[in-house]
Write a protein that holds these residues in place. Structure first.
Motif, mmCIF file in Angstrom:
data_model
loop_
_atom_site.group_PDB
_atom_site.id
_atom_site.type_symbol
_atom_site.label_atom_id
_atom_site.label_comp_id
_atom_site.label_asym_id
_atom_site.label_seq_id
_atom_site.Cartn_x
_atom_site.Cartn_y
_atom_site.Cartn_z
ATOM 1 N N SER A 13 0.663 -1.331 -0.024
ATOM 2 C CA SER A 13 -0.079 -0.030 0.176
ATOM 3 C C SER A 13 0.882 1.304 -0.084
ATOM 4 C CB SER A 13 -1.016 -0.078 1.359
ATOM 5 O OG SER A 13 -1.532 1.283 1.429
ATOM 6 N N SER A 14 0.272 2.047 -0.625
ATOM 7 C CA SER A 14 0.918 3.780 -0.517
ATOM 8 C C SER A 14 0.475 4.292 0.824
ATOM 9 C CB SER A 14 0.577 4.450 -1.859
ATOM 10 O OG SER A 14 -0.913 4.601 -1.763
ATOM 11 N N TYR A 15 1.421 5.153 1.370
ATOM 12 C CA TYR A 15 1.087 5.886 2.435
ATOM 13 C C TYR A 15 1.086 7.296 1.834
ATOM 14 C CZ TYR A 15 1.390 7.809 7.255
ATOM 15 O OH TYR A 15 1.020 8.238 8.370
ATOM 16 N N THR A 41 9.342 5.148 -3.650
ATOM 17 C CA THR A 41 8.372 5.211 -4.847
ATOM 18 C C THR A 41 7.293 6.218 -4.689
ATOM 19 O OG1 THR A 41 8.472 2.727 -5.372
ATOM 20 C CG2 THR A 41 6.557 3.970 -5.902
ATOM 21 N N LEU A 42 7.159 7.330 -5.555
ATOM 22 C CA LEU A 42 6.117 8.321 -5.407
ATOM 23 C C LEU A 42 5.163 8.144 -6.463
ATOM 24 C CD1 LEU A 42 8.514 11.448 -5.115
ATOM 25 C CD2 LEU A 42 7.294 10.238 -3.088
ATOM 26 N N ARG A 43 3.868 8.365 -5.983
ATOM 27 C CA ARG A 43 2.481 8.473 -6.693
ATOM 28 C C ARG A 43 2.125 10.007 -6.513
ATOM 29 N NH1 ARG A 43 0.210 2.681 -4.660
ATOM 30 N NH2 ARG A 43 1.684 1.225 -5.754
ATOM 31 N N VAL A 44 1.414 10.428 -7.317
ATOM 32 C CA VAL A 44 0.722 11.654 -7.292
ATOM 33 C C VAL A 44 -0.684 11.780 -7.492
ATOM 34 C CG1 VAL A 44 0.631 14.027 -8.392
ATOM 35 C CG2 VAL A 44 2.916 13.037 -7.630
ATOM 36 N N ASP A 45 -1.477 12.566 -6.726
ATOM 37 C CA ASP A 45 -2.872 12.605 -6.536
ATOM 38 C C ASP A 45 -3.359 14.205 -6.602
ATOM 39 O OD1 ASP A 45 -5.493 12.481 -6.526
ATOM 40 O OD2 ASP A 45 -5.682 11.153 -4.524
ATOM 41 N N ALA A 46 -3.725 14.523 -7.806
ATOM 42 C CA ALA A 46 -4.008 15.964 -7.626
ATOM 43 C C ALA A 46 -5.464 16.394 -7.143
ATOM 44 C CB ALA A 46 -3.991 16.459 -9.115
ATOM 45 N N GLU A 72 11.093 6.289 7.386
ATOM 46 C CA GLU A 72 11.871 5.903 8.597
ATOM 47 C C GLU A 72 11.162 4.837 9.335
ATOM 48 O OE1 GLU A 72 12.636 9.583 10.775
ATOM 49 O OE2 GLU A 72 14.409 10.031 9.541
ATOM 50 N N ALA A 73 9.732 5.143 9.194
ATOM 51 C CA ALA A 73 8.868 3.848 9.650
ATOM 52 C C ALA A 73 8.866 2.582 9.059
ATOM 53 C CB ALA A 73 7.519 4.457 10.118
ATOM 54 N N GLY A 74 9.457 2.749 7.835
ATOM 55 C CA GLY A 74 9.064 1.540 6.880
ATOM 56 C C GLY A 74 8.337 1.605 5.703
ATOM 57 N N GLN A 75 7.779 2.776 5.528
ATOM 58 C CA GLN A 75 6.961 2.852 4.191
ATOM 59 C C GLN A 75 7.617 3.036 3.023
ATOM 60 O OE1 GLN A 75 3.609 2.485 4.344
ATOM 61 N NE2 GLN A 75 3.511 2.577 6.680
ATOM 62 N N THR A 76 7.401 2.352 2.036
ATOM 63 C CA THR A 76 8.211 2.429 0.605
ATOM 64 C C THR A 76 7.403 2.874 -0.351
ATOM 65 O OG1 THR A 76 7.265 0.152 -0.007
ATOM 66 C CG2 THR A 76 9.411 0.185 1.346
ATOM 67 N N ILE A 77 6.410 3.139 -0.256
ATOM 68 C CA ILE A 77 5.399 3.986 -1.299
ATOM 69 C C ILE A 77 4.762 5.005 -0.824
ATOM 70 C CG2 ILE A 77 3.793 3.565 -3.235
ATOM 71 C CD1 ILE A 77 4.153 0.651 -3.136
ATOM 72 N N LEU A 78 4.947 6.384 -1.319
ATOM 73 C CA LEU A 78 4.323 7.548 -0.779
ATOM 74 C C LEU A 78 3.241 8.013 -1.838
ATOM 75 C CD1 LEU A 78 7.025 9.412 1.074
ATOM 76 C CD2 LEU A 78 5.489 7.819 1.842
ATOM 77 N N LYS A 79 2.038 8.371 -1.529
ATOM 78 C CA LYS A 79 1.078 9.145 -2.315
ATOM 79 C C LYS A 79 1.115 10.434 -1.782
ATOM 80 C CE LYS A 79 -3.616 8.606 -2.489
ATOM 81 N NZ LYS A 79 -4.922 7.898 -3.358
ATOM 82 N N VAL A 80 1.624 11.558 -2.992
ATOM 83 C CA VAL A 80 1.779 12.724 -2.396
ATOM 84 C C VAL A 80 0.439 13.582 -3.006
ATOM 85 C CG1 VAL A 80 3.021 14.936 -2.795
ATOM 86 C CG2 VAL A 80 4.158 12.603 -2.629
ATOM 87 N N ALA A 137 -2.095 -0.706 -4.430
ATOM 88 C CA ALA A 137 -3.315 -0.686 -3.309
ATOM 89 C C ALA A 137 -3.017 0.818 -2.739
ATOM 90 C CB ALA A 137 -3.075 -1.866 -2.018
ATOM 91 N N ASP A 138 -4.148 1.351 -2.029
ATOM 92 C CA ASP A 138 -4.005 2.465 -1.312
ATOM 93 C C ASP A 138 -4.870 2.460 -0.391
ATOM 94 O OD1 ASP A 138 -3.396 5.068 -0.641
ATOM 95 O OD2 ASP A 138 -5.041 5.988 -1.796
ATOM 96 N N LEU A 139 -4.390 1.722 0.809
ATOM 97 C CA LEU A 139 -5.257 1.356 1.809
ATOM 98 C C LEU A 139 -4.789 1.718 3.183
ATOM 99 C CD1 LEU A 139 -5.973 -2.423 0.783
ATOM 100 C CD2 LEU A 139 -7.483 -0.466 0.583
ATOM 101 N N ASP A 140 -4.280 3.073 3.387
ATOM 102 C CA ASP A 140 -3.719 3.732 4.358
ATOM 103 C C ASP A 140 -4.647 4.369 5.455
ATOM 104 O OD1 ASP A 140 -4.153 5.716 2.558
ATOM 105 O OD2 ASP A 140 -2.416 6.861 3.342
ATOM 106 N N GLY A 141 -6.058 4.336 5.016
ATOM 107 C CA GLY A 141 -6.982 5.275 5.915
ATOM 108 C C GLY A 141 -7.011 4.944 7.288
#
Length: 344
Positions: free
Chosen positions: A129-131, A180-185, A150-158, A306-310
């Motif tokens: 999942s992205s964070y 890994t970066l994902r973008v959400d406008a 630093e907490a271990g997340q490997t995919i960020l959704k900005v 997956a984007d299940l960080d809610g």
């Protein structure tokens, strides 16, 4: 069948900002369907963008409870859907989601299996999942992104959608060159801005771009798609299962959220329709408790992203049972959705 519910406010650990708003409190209604001593649970996560609020959820649930008095079999999912549609012919997707979740879990608990098995879904590993790094001032966004990694997340959704998007994305890539970066406008860019940002996305090695333009601008998305080297993923443009067909010409993929589509069965229909039209699929979420995330996770093994960080963003998740490690969610175990309500 007996339907009961209670509404509570979930709070994010930090203010959560997107292009349209910033909030810290999210009303969520937990619905319980009971018959013969067996209970199934669902979560309504209303979103004003899709025409729902706490008030609309609480207004229609009594009507729904009355309509279900004539439905005797929780296994009759088509009958349940028809009864709900008669009472609520116009949208109210998160309420429909809560009921559909509850009916599926009721059957899964009676059968003694995880809900995903009842739906015929596999146990393959879930995509990481992205964070989400939500909108804030730039130093705050850099700090949140750094702490997440630093907490271990490997995919960020900005989250973007401002007049400083290029600076935000450039700064985060400088801060974290290997993540890994994902973008959400969130539908906030103009066509001109979106075209200008394509080179910025490429320079930052962005994996995908979610909903750059207004929800109804399919022509603009189709035009942008012809120039983009990153996949375009529809979110706000997708309101109903039937929308998938029209989106296939403008997007490479769709973001499926149970609360906006009407539940896990509806999301499963949308997933299969997207695959039939050659589209990639993300399983997403609102700000939800682990109950809502567990239902979405049932479909995650069949998705590309997956984007299940809610629930990870919450300060007060009322459920326990999901197990995360560095952005990887283990498939929930036990019958039903596999989560347990914390003692109050």
């Amino acid at each position: 069948m007996n339907l009961t519910w209670d509404t509570l406010d979930l709070h994010t650990a930090q203010p959560f900002g997107i292009a349209r708003w910033t909030h810290s409190a999210y009303p969520r209604t937990l619905v319980t369907l009971e018959r013969g001593g067996v209970q199934g649970r669902g979560e309504a996560a209303p979103n004003a963008f899709y025409g729902e609020t706490r008030g609309t959820v609480e207004a229609v649930l009594p009507l729904l409870a009355a309509a279900l008095e004539g439905v005797r079999d929780p296994w009759d999912w088509e009958g349940l859907h028809a009864a709900v549609t008669r009472v609520m012919p116009h949208d109210h997707p998160s309420v429909k989601c809560a009921l559909e979740m509850a009916a599926v879990e009721w059957c899964a608990i009676l059968a003694g299996v995880p809900a995903r098995h009842l739906l015929g879904l596999s146990d393959r590993p879930l995509p990481h999942s992205s964070y989400t790094v939500s909108l804030a001032d730039l130093p705050e966004m850099r700090q949140r992104a750094r702490e997440a990694v630093e907490a271990g997340q490997t995919i960020l959704k900005v989250k973007l959608g401002t007049d400083r998007d290029e600076a935000i994305l450039t700064a985060l890539r400088e801060e974290l060159p290997h993540v890994t970066l994902r973008v959400d406008a969130n539908a906030a860019w103009t066509r001109v801005q979106a075209k200008r940002m394509l080179d910025v996305l490429d320079a930052a090695n962005v994996e995908l771009l979610e909903q750059p333009l207004a929800a109804d601008d399919l022509d603009g998305h189709a035009e942008l798609r012809r120039s983009a080297r990153v996949p375009l993923v529809a979110d706000e443009s997708l309101h109903h299962v039937r929308d998938v067909l029209s989106l296939a010409r403008a997007f490479d993929g769709v973001n499926l959220k149970l609360a906006k589509l009407g539940g896990p069965l509806q999301a499963l229909h949308a997933l299969r329709l997207a695959r039939a039209h050659g589209m990639q699929v993300m399983i997403g979420c609102m700000i939800e408790s682990s109950l809502g995330i567990a239902a979405a996770a049932a479909l995650a093994g069949s998705c590309d992203w997956a984007d299940l960080d809610g629930a990870l963003l919450l300060a007060d998740d009322p459920f326990t049972g999901l197990h995360w490690q560095a952005g990887e969610l283990a498939p929930p175990q036990g019958p039903g959705w596999g989560v347990t309500r914390r003692p109050e």
